[in-house]
Write an enzyme that holds these catalytic residues in place. Structure first.
Site, PDB file in Angstrom:
ATOM      1  CG  ASN A 128      59.497  34.014  27.077  1.00  0.00           C
ATOM      2  OD1 ASN A 128      58.781  33.933  26.088  1.00  0.00           O
ATOM      3  ND2 ASN A 128      59.452  33.135  28.077  1.00  0.00           N
TER       4      ASN A 128
ATOM      5  CB  VAL B  53      60.290  33.292  38.131  1.00  0.00           C
ATOM      6  CG1 VAL B  53      60.481  32.119  39.095  1.00  0.00           C
ATOM      7  CG2 VAL B  53      59.407  34.353  38.760  1.00  0.00           C
ATOM      8  CD  GLU B  54      60.893  33.087  31.275  1.00  0.00           C
ATOM      9  OE1 GLU B  54      60.900  33.864  30.302  1.00  0.00           O
ATOM     10  OE2 GLU B  54      60.349  31.975  31.253  1.00  0.00           O
ATOM     11  CD  GLU B  55      56.768  34.506  36.301  1.00  0.00           C
ATOM     12  OE1 GLU B  55      57.758  34.114  35.658  1.00  0.00           O
ATOM     13  OE2 GLU B  55      56.112  33.760  37.047  1.00  0.00           O
TER      14      GLU B  55
END
Lengths: 322, 270, 322, 270
Positions: A128, B53-55
């Site tokens: 990602n 968190v990644e987002e």
């Protein structure tokens, strides 16, 4: 600055000057009205064989109405960046639109596994972050960026990364090639007719995709005036000149949520999941895509006002999303 | 002596929740057990602990109940201190701000390299394809240490993983991570399973069995592994979940049953 | 990936792993109260010989009250990044604090010219963008970044840039080394006691400086609650864990403006300019810095409430700055 | 025939204002004549034209009167479509979105390389130090073309500038810019002065005199240059400012007198 090792994966070769020429010739720098139907936007700006990137996923603030239009128009041979994706990869593969995927993360199941088995699908493994970072390189207009991860894994071997000796520190550092998608899709909370767009909440890489993509389609929950945009420039995520098409798409993230506006429709998500398990995804596609002419018709005939109102009402978290 | 029933995931959530320290910063895989572990810790012991968190949500205070589609949802990102994007939070990790990453793995080897890509045959035509490295690769590369959760099974603890999606200590040799461009002095810290807890030997970087559940024997643990780990002396005991922890998980953190409906049910007497 | 040419300028060698170790050992990851006086913040976090970067300048949203405290505390041998600076470089040189400057842009005059002539000042030529971009590299935790400018000029020769052959395209591309300042100063509109900070309006590189700097002092017009921060995460520019000190400094940008709050005091700016021309800057420094113990005392005794009110009232543009 | 009085800077502002096209995007040096040129164009002919400034305001609609300290001021950034930072707007230029940069220079050579760093002696001990490259280097590198304003003086139009702060066509050879990493097919487009207007020969990249003011002779122009430029045939005439333009500059755009109080006063009969 010696190249110590190179991955063997296929990648769209970075070409910053090619991107520049494309921008010069194709991007409209005047503030002009770009509002059009999803039909026109996808027809004009998504071509068979395109490399396509999009922000977020089918769970949250994904450009899902555009995915459905892409399937409806039977676009073929797309290569997508599945960074932080969800069942959207499955949806696009089931729709027959995608034959190559740069993988960050996606939900997998029978559709993906069968397509791999039958050689209808080629994967290239990234992460990602690496895909978002390649989009950052593309957004900065440079051919590559150094980074501190990917090294030491089969991702490195499988991808287009390189390990080089950093000419400053003498230490090994990984490079990844810039990614400039042919087309980017971003679903936003609000934008004006020129494409000045606002996104509220966390997001994977909307600015990066907007800057890095050659063609950019924005779908939006709401169109607001240019004056409203200019009264609050702090809120703008994407300026107009990056945008080729503005598609008004309330509930454009459906069946996912758009944070601060409506929650995801878990029923529809389960309907999709069960259809995959039962091998009846064609019926799902027929119901929600092929048997309706537009996103609006789908909302009207397949989802219905009562459910839309409920999904809005269930989004009790509004603070911060304005 | 009471009987306690829980799933393997619940055990892992509780084990990790008890490792959380309030003055550290965490990078947590969204939408599953790693998230639940830090939420349990926040609820019980370390209310102020920050996690990414990644987002791009920074130090959120998720609002219960979380929706079934919790990934990227407003309730998941509720009352963050900042909403950024992936490249920003990944950069915070690259800069050394993040102490611990909390991740789950499909398969892991004795040096902590792990797989979340596929099992069986080859990359292009796998027996079973999984989601991919996701954000685990960057977390496992750039956090100072990583806590990896998985299930203790022979096909998961293997001599050689089918695909290295995220780096452990590579081949275990000194400086192996540095030689491939990863930040210095980083690597896997703990591997958490329902039956046993592992660390890594500082010198050899070999996986070391640190503790086992009170209801299993050492031999039973080793039978569930394809390679033989180092074994700590003395070997510790891994406490099972408490009633209170399980109640909080089931009633508040995961009333939708994400952890309850999946995984292996274990009934033990404690 | 061959190095084709290298500039010969001095630069702080990039050291991503050194930055990481420093962060691990020194940065507090718990949300703790960091509010302290400017005296304490500068005394604890600005050391003689430090490389210092700051956002904006003496004209707009610069950390000017911190500059004055640095001069008051007689900090010495600072190396500064004068990207998009104004007469702030002159002020710091006049105060005797700076002996090395990475130049993007600065206002020049007798102070700068004399200091150069007398070898009290060493310049290294970069550009505003190149310094901001080096800070971006520092913020990303990587040792360098490729870029599309600086090449072909004496800036390249004079700086720490390198020209290499891009291993992806085979074409020449310029690299610049990451910049991780020892200390960063940022003046913000609002922040909480932990350091979660909001900046409104355009800005040069606040995020980059906040992320790239080892030590970070935030001065703020106003302290708000952590709850207010959390109600509107979209507005946060800098998260708490990057911050070492929070200094409450209303009118901290004085004599410059803080957009949306107050306008610049042109009188004071002219007073400074004339003092430089007339060779009486020592008197200016005495009046506004050495003869007062703090920023608060300077505002009270040297500027006065009437003027502060007027400067606030004259900022008629408020929209967007919230 | 009327008599017109204006400064060299006002002439430059008017000349450039008349080059502005509404469907192009500009990168403009803040807080001085380059800004005033685009503001005059916006006020008179191209109200919707967008421009960027280095500190990150995108397509602002500055609110008059601008404050004396206009750099970064709220009025300067009024009603932008977005407020970003320097790296973002520089990236927009690097991506090819910006057609034209508008800049000013202290000194320029026949290939359009220009100096804003120092005059006389050497870098470490100059006769006179100027502000530095600022944002001009990135603008001159990454915009498709640049419009550079300066004054027509022998010490400014020189064979070799004392310091190349920003790139022109380097040594004029084919591909010279590309060889040092600059984007392809870019370079200086016009050099604007109060007495003469220059372009560049497409092949040799030599500066070419395109037009001169109606109140000066060719010889007088050439006497004010240290090198001999190419000379266009036919040589154009550079129109002086109009009364309307001067009124708008003086009454609306620069009532504070930034341009009026500096520079050379010229009185001509038109």
């Amino acid at each position: 600055m010696q190249v110590l090792a190179s991955g063997t994966g296929e990648y769209k070769p970075p070409n910053p000057d090619g991107m520049r020429s494309w921008v010069r010739e194709h991007k409209v720098r005047a503030p002009v009205d770009k509002v059009m139907t999803e039909q026109e936007a996808v027809s004009r700006f998504v071509d068979d064989g395109d490399y396509m990137a999009y922000d977020m996923n089918i769970a949250a603030r994904g450009p899902v109405s555009l995915f459905r239009e892409i399937i409806r128009q039977k676009k073929r041979d797309l290569w997508i960046a599945a960074k932080f994706s969800w069942s959207d990869t499955t949806l696009l593969v089931a729709g027959g639109c995608v034959n190559k995927v740069d993988v960050g993360w996606m939900e997998t199941g029978a559709i993906i596994n069968n397509a791999l088995r039958e050689d209808r699908l080629k994967f290239i493994e990234w992460t990602n972050g690496a895909l978002s970072y390649r989009l950052l390189a593309g957004a900065l207009g440079v051919p590559f960026l150094p980074m501190r991860y990917v090294g030491g894994t089969d991702v490195f071997e499988n991808s287009g990364a390189k390990l080089v000796e950093d000419p400053y520190t003498g230490q090994p550092v990984v490079l990844v090639p810039a990614l400039n998608p042919d087309v980017g899709l971003i679903h936003v909370h609000e934008c004006d007719a020129f494409g000045n767009a606002r996104i509220y909440g966390a997001g994977v890489a909307p600015r990066e995709i907007a800057m890095a993509s050659r063609k950019l389609i924005i779908s939006t929950e709401q169109i607001i005036s240019n004056e409203e945009i200019r009264r609050s420039p702090q809120r703008t995520t994407i300026p107009y000149y990056l945008v080729d098409a503005v598609v008004l798409a309330p509930f454009g993230g459906y069946p996912g949520s758009v944070p601060g506006r409506y929650v995801a429709d878990a029923e529809n998500v389960l309907e999709f999941a069960f259809a995959q398990i039962q091998g009846t995804l064609d019926q799902y596609l027929e119901k929600y895509i092929f048997s309706v002419a537009s996103h609006e018709e789908m909302l009207d005939k397949r989802v219905g006002a009562a459910k839309l109102l409920r999904l809005s009402q269930e989004e009790t978290v509004r603070e911060g999303y304005q | 002596m009471t009987e306690l029933t829980f799933t393997d995931l619940e055990q892992n959530i509780c084990t990790i929740a008890n490792m959380i320290e309030e003055d550290k910063l965490y990078f947590v895989q969204m939408a599953g057990p790693p998230l639940f572990a830090i939420l349990l810790a926040k609820r019980m012991r370390t209310p102020e602990v920050g996690f990414l968190v990644e987002e791009g949500a920074i130090a959120p205070s998720p609002s219960f109940p979380l929706p079934r589609m919790m990934l990227g949802a407003a309730r998941s990102h509720y009352r963050s201190v900042a909403w950024e994007g992936m490249n920003i939070v990944d950069a915070h990790a690259a800069l050394g701000y993040v102490d611990w990453g909390i991740l789950s793995a499909v398969q892991i080897d004795k040096f902590g390299n792990f797989n979340s890509t596929f099992l069986g045959k080859d990359y292009d035509h796998p027996d079973r394809r999984f989601g991919g490295p996701g954000g685990a690769n960057e977390i496992a590369s750039c956090c100072w240490g990583t806590i990896i959760m998985t299930k203790l099974e022979k096909r998961k603890f293997v001599e050689r993983v089918d695909f290295v999606s995220s780096p452990g200590y590579i081949d275990g040799s000194p400086g192996a991570r540095e030689k491939v461009g990863l930040p210095a002095n980083t690597g896997p810290y703990r591997v958490v399973t329902e039956r046993a807890l592992f660390g890594f030997d500082e010198k050899t970087h070999m996986m070391r069995l640190d503790a086992i559940a009170p209801w299993i024997t050492l031999d039973e643990v080793l039978e569930r592994m394809d390679f033989k780990p180092l074994i700590a002396e003395p070997l510790g005991v891994m406490p099972p979940p408490t009633e209170e922890e399980l109640t909080i998980i089931r009633a508040e953190i995961d009333p939708g049953g994400y952890t309850l409906n999946r995984g292996e049910w274990l009934t033990v007497t404690v």
